[in-house]
Motif scaffolding. Structure first.
Motif, PDB file in Angstrom:
ATOM      1  N   ALA A  61      -2.374 -10.074 -11.744  1.00 15.99           N
ATOM      2  CA  ALA A  61      -1.577  -9.985 -10.295  1.00 15.99           C
ATOM      3  C   ALA A  61      -0.642  -8.612 -10.105  1.00 15.99           C
ATOM      4  O   ALA A  61      -0.635  -8.207  -9.100  1.00 15.99           O
ATOM      5  CB  ALA A  61      -1.191 -11.102 -10.241  1.00 15.99           C
ATOM      6  N   LEU A  78      -2.169  -5.853  -8.241  1.00 16.54           N
ATOM      7  CA  LEU A  78      -2.540  -5.859  -6.718  1.00 16.54           C
ATOM      8  C   LEU A  78      -1.744  -5.121  -5.986  1.00 16.54           C
ATOM      9  O   LEU A  78      -0.487  -5.158  -6.008  1.00 16.54           O
ATOM     10  CB  LEU A  78      -2.612  -7.253  -6.597  1.00 16.54           C
ATOM     11  N   ILE A 133      -8.292 -13.341 -10.257  1.00 15.08           N
ATOM     12  CA  ILE A 133      -7.376 -13.464  -8.984  1.00 15.08           C
ATOM     13  C   ILE A 133      -7.469 -14.696  -8.320  1.00 15.08           C
ATOM     14  O   ILE A 133      -6.676 -15.019  -7.486  1.00 15.08           O
ATOM     15  CB  ILE A 133      -7.680 -12.189  -8.080  1.00 15.08           C
ATOM     16  N   ILE A 173      -8.933  -4.323  -7.260  1.00 16.21           N
ATOM     17  CA  ILE A 173      -7.904  -5.425  -7.629  1.00 16.21           C
ATOM     18  C   ILE A 173      -6.886  -4.914  -8.774  1.00 16.21           C
ATOM     19  O   ILE A 173      -6.085  -5.266  -9.404  1.00 16.21           O
ATOM     20  CB  ILE A 173      -8.376  -6.625  -8.094  1.00 16.21           C
TER      21      ILE A 173
END
Ligand code: SAH
Length: 243
Positions: A14, A17, A41, A9
């Motif tokens: 975020a 990602l 996440i 990840i």
């Protein structure tokens, strides 16, 4: 579908990602992994089943993912950074022949080495070695040998797992080995803590200073080679162009 995605990840939130990781998480019914990473996440995928476990429960975590997939669910086993670099992809693949109906898909992620390098500048601009100082799964003699040979080979070094409460002097010992192999005490080094996470911090220092530094397990350390230089506060290892 009987499938486990093992998903890197990235180092932080975020924005790290990849599109491929997002698609795998989206396609999964269950998100599982070490608590901290699942918590990073899970808010992006509300309503998905989650299953968390503590550190050092890696093999149980892999088996849980494979067994859950065997029962018919699509599972994402998440790990920080890249899933194959000190991650869960290798134990998962090693156990997977015991679960012949389950397909395993490895999804790459941005590893701490290159994410942290970007924070410092370009410390890995030429050949480099990544070495973990954790002796939990590797005998210390092997770690020491790799440090010695990497130093002899004039590689820039990126050190994972540089310290913890129980391993306070590992970084000091590593620096002493590199110094003993002839790398200059004023070699430019750096570290980045909490890459991509709240409270990210970074520092440039010399190899002699790094030897005295206290760092923890949320830190990635960089040791330059003989050409690494400080360019307006950035750590840069040249490509080698003759200018
Ligand atoms: N699979 C991970 C590495 C896991 S080993 C990856 O590819 O990045 C754990 C070590 O990675 C830590 O001790 C630290 O040295 C480094 N690391 C992982 N995430 C980090 C982060 N966000 N900030 C700083 N170092 C990190």
């Amino acid at each position: 579908m009987n499938k486990v995605f093992v998903v890197g990840i990235g180092p932080g939130g975020a924005e790290y990602l990849t599109g491929q990781a997002r698609a795998a998480l989206e396609a999964s019914q269950v998100l599982c992994g070490y608590t901290l990473y699942v918590e990073l996440i899970a808010p992006l995928y509300p309503g998905k089943e989650t299953h968390t476990s503590g550190m050092r429960q890696e093999l149980e975590r892999c088996r849980w993912a494979l067994e859950t997939a065997q029962r018919g669910k699509t599972v994402a086993l998440v790990c920080s950074g890249d899933s194959g670099i000190y991650g869960m992809a290798s134990p998962l693949l090693i156990l997977s022949p015991e679960y012949p109906e389950v397909a395993v898909e490895v999804v790459a992620g941005l590893t701490a080495a290159n994410a942290g390098a970007a924070v410092l500048g370009a410390p890995l601009g030429h050949d480099f070695c990544v070495i973990s100082l954790s002796d939990l799964l590797t005998p210390w003699e092997t770690i020491e040998k790799r440090l010695r040979l990497a130093a002899q080979g004039e590689f820039a070094l990126c050190l994972y797992n540089p310290g913890s409460r129980k391993r306070k002097d590992f970084l000091r010992t590593a620096c002493e080995i590199v110094l003993a192999e002839g790398r200059a005490p004023d070699t430019l080094c750096g570290w980045v803590r909490n890459i991509g996470r709240p409270g990210e911090t970074a520092k440039l220092l010399t190899l002699a200073e790094l030897r005295e530094e206290q760092v923890d397990m949320f830190t990635t350390v960089y040791i330059g080679n003989s050409t690494t230089q400080n360019v307006q506060g950035r750590m840069v290892t040249p490509r080698g162009y003759r200018t």
